[in-house]
Write a protein that holds these residues in place. Structure first.
Motif, PDB file in Angstrom:
ATOM      1  N   LYS A  50       3.389  26.645  47.848  1.00  0.00           N
ATOM      2  CA  LYS A  50       4.596  27.123  48.541  1.00  0.00           C
ATOM      3  C   LYS A  50       5.732  27.367  47.551  1.00  0.00           C
ATOM      4  CE  LYS A  50       3.678  25.218  53.105  1.00  0.00           C
ATOM      5  NZ  LYS A  50       4.063  24.236  54.118  1.00  0.00           N
ATOM      6  N   LEU A  54       7.530  30.875  46.624  1.00  0.00           N
ATOM      7  CA  LEU A  54       8.987  30.955  46.785  1.00  0.00           C
ATOM      8  C   LEU A  54       9.654  31.467  45.511  1.00  0.00           C
ATOM      9  CD1 LEU A  54      11.624  30.243  48.419  1.00  0.00           C
ATOM     10  CD2 LEU A  54      11.533  28.064  47.203  1.00  0.00           C
ATOM     11  N   ASN A  57       8.549  35.172  44.804  1.00  0.00           N
ATOM     12  CA  ASN A  57       9.181  36.118  45.721  1.00  0.00           C
ATOM     13  C   ASN A  57      10.675  36.261  45.435  1.00  0.00           C
ATOM     14  OD1 ASN A  57       6.786  36.725  47.029  1.00  0.00           O
ATOM     15  ND2 ASN A  57       7.083  35.210  48.631  1.00  0.00           N
TER      16      ASN A  57
END
Length: 184
Positions: A50, A54, A57
């Motif tokens: 995750k 994160l 992105n």
């Protein structure tokens, strides 16, 4: 041009988005390499994944802003052609072209991840390995073209990122070469 946009501190926005994008992408790559280590329990792997997504992105969004803002810059304006076509910039064509190619590479890696099931894991993994040369292109673009590289802290951010990614990669290769290591 719309007057209120021209009043923005565009040059500072370009610099900050470039530096923060590089840091975010570096952390994303580091977390991706760490995620591939076969030592993490499932819960930790989920958290690492995750965070990996994160940071990558966020780095890509910042990279897109970094690429778009020169078009509205009054200090050193670029045309869309100079931004989108590699090596077409009038100012430092090679270094700007490297940045453009790196940007396209980041988008390809991102899209391949979204299409992972459609293109297959093997092809996805090969495309994902392009993150290494893309990271080098991004670092070269920022280090040699960035006006803030004269500051020791920024210079050491680039150098530190190279060291971090290098050490994590060596660690990953050591896991691959150890007996009984599973390739992921």
């Amino acid at each position: 041009m719309i007057p209120w946009i021209v009043d923005w501190p565009v040059w500072q926005i370009i610099r900050v988005t470039g530096i923060v994008s590089f840091v975010s992408l570096s952390l994303g790559i580091a977390l991706g390499i760490m995620y591939s280590y076969p030592v993490w329990p499932a819960k930790s792997k989920t958290k690492l994944f995750k965070l990996h997504r994160l940071f990558n992105n966020a780095g890509i969004v910042l990279m897109l802003l970094h690429a778009a803002f020169p078009v509205i810059s009054t200090y050193m304006p670029f045309s869309w052609k100079e931004v989108l076509l590699p090596f077409a910039a009038q100012h430092d064509a090679v270094l700007n072209g490297i940045g453009t190619l790196a940007g396209y590479g980041l988008i390809v890696v991102l899209l391949s991840t979204d299409l992972r099931n459609a293109i297959g894991k093997k092809l996805w993994h090969l495309i994902h390995l392009l993150s290494y040369p893309i990271f080098i292109l991004v670092a070269v673009h920022g280090f040699f073209l960035g006006s803030d590289t004269v500051m020791a802290g920024i210079r050491w951010t680039y150098i530190g990122s190279f060291i971090l990614i290098g050490l994590l990669t060596i660690g990953r290769l050591m896991f691959l070469s150890s007996p009984g290591a599973a390739v992921k």
